[in-house]
Scaffold this active site. Sequence first.
Site, PDB file in Angstrom:
ATOM      1  N   ASP A   7      47.835  69.183 -82.856  1.00  0.00           N
ATOM      2  CA  ASP A   7      46.615  69.704 -83.776  1.00  0.00           C
ATOM      3  C   ASP A   7      46.725  69.738 -85.012  1.00  0.00           C
ATOM      4  OD1 ASP A   7      44.279  71.519 -83.036  1.00  0.00           O
ATOM      5  OD2 ASP A   7      45.415  72.979 -84.574  1.00  0.00           O
ATOM      6  N   ALA A   8      45.352  69.264 -85.564  1.00  0.00           N
ATOM      7  CA  ALA A   8      45.073  69.199 -86.846  1.00  0.00           C
ATOM      8  C   ALA A   8      46.148  68.942 -87.870  1.00  0.00           C
ATOM      9  CB  ALA A   8      44.347  70.541 -87.383  1.00  0.00           C
TER      10      ALA A   8
ATOM     11  N   GLU B  80      45.496  64.863 -83.997  1.00  0.00           N
ATOM     12  CA  GLU B  80      44.288  65.155 -84.403  1.00  0.00           C
ATOM     13  C   GLU B  80      44.131  65.218 -85.881  1.00  0.00           C
ATOM     14  OE1 GLU B  80      40.873  68.794 -84.220  1.00  0.00           O
ATOM     15  OE2 GLU B  80      42.902  69.052 -84.165  1.00  0.00           O
TER      16      GLU B  80
ATOM     17  N   HIS C 297      30.915  62.352 -83.477  1.00  0.00           N
ATOM     18  CA  HIS C 297      29.932  62.693 -84.170  1.00  0.00           C
ATOM     19  C   HIS C 297      28.576  61.716 -84.122  1.00  0.00           C
ATOM     20  CE1 HIS C 297      32.709  65.541 -85.124  1.00  0.00           C
ATOM     21  NE2 HIS C 297      32.904  65.073 -86.239  1.00  0.00           N
TER      22      HIS C 297
ATOM     23  N   GLN D  10      34.496  70.346 -79.538  1.00  0.00           N
ATOM     24  CA  GLN D  10      33.185  69.950 -79.456  1.00  0.00           C
ATOM     25  C   GLN D  10      32.043  70.786 -78.659  1.00  0.00           C
ATOM     26  OE1 GLN D  10      32.296  68.698 -82.271  1.00  0.00           O
ATOM     27  NE2 GLN D  10      34.347  67.894 -82.634  1.00  0.00           N
TER      28      GLN D  10
ATOM     29  N   GLY E   8      33.418  74.099 -77.538  1.00  0.00           N
ATOM     30  CA  GLY E   8      33.525  75.458 -77.863  1.00  0.00           C
ATOM     31  C   GLY E   8      33.042  76.025 -79.142  1.00  0.00           C
ATOM     32  N   ASN E   9      32.789  74.912 -80.157  1.00  0.00           N
ATOM     33  CA  ASN E   9      32.280  74.905 -81.380  1.00  0.00           C
ATOM     34  C   ASN E   9      30.583  74.944 -81.423  1.00  0.00           C
ATOM     35  OD1 ASN E   9      34.531  75.866 -82.377  1.00  0.00           O
ATOM     36  ND2 ASN E   9      35.010  73.531 -83.257  1.00  0.00           N
TER      37      ASN E   9
END
Length: 582
Positions: free
Chosen positions: A252-253, A289, A318, A385, A387-388
């Site tokens: 993650d991130a 990510e 995006h 994408q 959940g946000n």
Amino acid sequence: MHRFEVWAPRARKLAVQVSSATLEMTTLAMDGPDEQGWWHLDVAEATPGSDYGYLINDDTKLYPDPRSLRQPNGVHGLSRLYDQGAFVWSEVNFKAPPLASAVIYELHIGTFTQEGTFDSAIGKLDHLTDLGVTPVELMPVASFAGDRGWGYDGVALFSVYETYGGPDALKRFVDAAHLKGLSVLLDVVYNHFGPVGNYSGMFGPYLVESHHTPWGGAVNFEDGGAHHVRRFFCDNALMWMRDYHIDGLRLDAVHGFVDRSAIHFLEQLSAEVEMLEATLARPFVLIAESDLNDPGVVTPREAGGLGMDAQWNDDFHHALFTVLNPGPTHGYYSDFGQLSQLAKTLEQNFVYDGVYSRFRNRFHGRPTRNLSQHRFVGFIQNHDQVGNQATGERILEIVGFNRARIAAALVLLAPFIPLLFQGEEWGASSPFQYFADHEEPEMALLVSEGRKREFAAFGWDPNLIPNPEKQETFERSKLKWDEVNVATHGEMMAWYRELIRLRRSTPSLNNGQPGHTHVRFDQREMWLSMERGEVIVICNLGKDELRVPVTQGKRIALKSHVDARDSDGQVILPKDSVVILL
């Protein structure tokens, strides 16, 4: 006999309580922590199933082990000894297929079934094999506070979340998946600890205040004691693959890592995973990510990169999302919205590869050049994408049935490794909303209010945002399996099956070499054509019927709309439709 060992350089004295006995621990120097800060003690009476906790200095509170393998009473409770070697595996000869062949299926154990457990998820594995996916990617399962959550606030990173069934249940799930030919990937979070139940700071400098991230102090990858912190996370990664037979990790991130060391943490992790791979003669993958748009993340170590096998490609998402859903854009979507950008990412991976980003107000990224496009994972939906979105809406609800089918075709036939999110394949009606469970009212309020402020930046009405702390937010996010083959859900399911079958059976759709994908488009008429070898995918996103000349010998192999047809050397596409030519 069990040897208790813990890295606790911040302790002046340390004791372990096993059952009812409190036993003083020692260091190699016998008079306090040695230079490395490790404490140890052999306890003959301690066996698998024994509960224990640590007493630090003069504090009377018992703290769980930072490396606890089991937290049966939650992250605040005592740790429990667990024997990793006791489980009997059935899939001893399973080897995961190569990542380049993957169609990844991301799922959240708590909402994948009504029961929300590993064992209940086993009952849905036949659905996944029938669909044609290969790796199943689990959202984080390390223990976190509360009775529900996405899993990204883990604090006992070596322990499997008990609500899902605990460590043996995870092993049963992996074993069952392997027996059906499915590999299993696991999402892990090494960029921060959760805000509740993290006691690692009582023992040592796992976090530092010299650098800050969106989650607070940065993980200590480069300051004093960093070699032990790096060892903690590397050992965690190796444990999942060695002891739980997980086939790879999604990190993650990683842009949240602050590491200026000569050997970056990701490079170290990549090297150690490669060594485990050679030792066990099993292939493993590491997927990052990252929003850095830095191809060095997925460049092999031998070429000076960090050695990740692949990374999520947010630019593709995006670009595709804003083309399907045109109109005012906010936040990071403000950088997207043109067909030219979708074409660029399909051909060159990143849109922002050293060009100016209005959202960031700076130049961003660099070109990927000769990297295989299989180094990138493409999607239109994932936990973030969906959940946000303000209320966790899925792509079908946002853009409609026909455009959701166009999205599926581009994701599954693009040059990237495709990733699907649970329920996407049948156009699930249930949203996937952000949910959490914090016992402390102050923390619950902070999470709820923070969520509203975050969405305000996207122009959404904060009053519409579901309260993450409410049980019903979690419940409404669970999949409804009784709708899978009903009406339009069945149509969508058939569409995904056919697209995956086409990808599997067509060599040119499995060619990740740069330069293999060619895209044409018309921004005014809103059509896009993607050619990948003998396959041509044509999408009509315009307002009118589209007529496209077709190369002689091509035929419609798959179409999303019954009115799409061949006619006098042309393909006629109704609006919001896609055809695949062979």
